[in-house]
Design an enzyme around this catalytic site. Sequence first.
Site: not given
Length: 452
Positions: A21, A83, A175, A321, A375
């Site tokens: 799902r 199960g 349950n 950051r 950089y």
Amino acid sequence: MAARMSNAIAAVILAAGKGTRMKSDLHKVLHPIAGRPMLLHLMASVDELNPAKKVVVVGDKADQIEAALNGSAALAVQEPQLGTGHAVQQAEAALAGFDGDVLILYGDVPFVPPATMRAMVDRLNAPDAPAVVVLAFEPADPLQYGRVITDGDRVVKMVEHKDATEAERAVRLCNSGLMAAKARDLFALLARVTDDNAAKEYYLVDIVNIANADGRHCAVARADPADVAGINSRAELAAAEAQWQRFKREEAMAEGASLRAPETVWFSWDTELGRDVTIEPNVVFGPGVTIADNVIVKAYSHIEGATIAAGCEVGPFARLRPGTVLGEKAKIGNFVETKKAELGKGAKANHLTYLGDVTVGANANIGAGTITCNYDGYFKYRTEIGENAFIGSNSALVAPVKIGRDAIVGAGSAVTRDVADGELRLVRGEQLVKPGWADRFHDAMRKKKAEK
């Protein structure tokens, strides 16, 4: 023969389902809540009980879970998946020689409090010695949950919704799937479970019915529905995130932080706030943020992987950051981005600035529009700015470069070489002045336009 372990706790966490799902390539239990995989939320709670053993039962996408756990728990493989009872059976080999208490948990039920787990174990070890302890809850709508039929706190019968009668479905006690049992009882009972049911699966709940049939008894413990909410879809994941955030906001305010609009502040699982911290609206904290006392975080700021000392001011519209460290009373203003940036006491970058891979000394001032050019397309380089330095607006500091103590960089400079202590550095083209040129230009252009 392995040594037997008693008076200890083991946790078996079921995480073998496909989670269809979710419609995701990421395993369901690894989807994050507050920046942390839901499975690791649960594991952190389990760890508070100091368990002797932890076993995670895996199936689909087992490699992803193994990487996320990073050796912190044993793995047992359920293949095929037949199960919940069959899933727990797969942990038997990993618990060989263990004779303590076993908690059965679910990787997609991440918010079970340690106190609830402890209450289950305590009930298991009560003088009446139940064979199994079942954790039950009363939801607003029982939906398709299995029912727990009780007499006092004793479990008379466990039944899955699809196998329940109308009278049994009218019972509101449901349950959660979580159970506790002694290891010796658990696996002996599981060996007797059959698949004689509508789904042809081996139900874990059947161990309760088998124990009852043997003349033993089983007990129920109760939980808040929110603590045992399962997550099976993106919508439920969003609801779990909202639940966690509500709790964290309330906790932050109870501990002395002011949230101007609590519902707009988003925390990470490990956010740490000091006292008298003020958080304005629409602030987002990613993982790894620690904030000391008397800090103000203004609106629309995003902070991740940052350490902020006492008395600092951040934002509005700031982005901090990972690797950002702000010294006492430092200031990061609007539209400033930092990354691996260390600012000393009282240092300021008030507007429109990028500070990456940089050390800024105490009381230095970084002018608007300044960037550290860190950089070159292949490697990162650091910039060092000394104490009391003044960087003029619209400057580019091309790393690696050092700006000395008390130095001044004139506005509009592109600095490619080190600047000495106390030095003024100007890197600009010479200004050309032509008196009256603009007036003559405007006259000529207006005349030209009028002639068209």
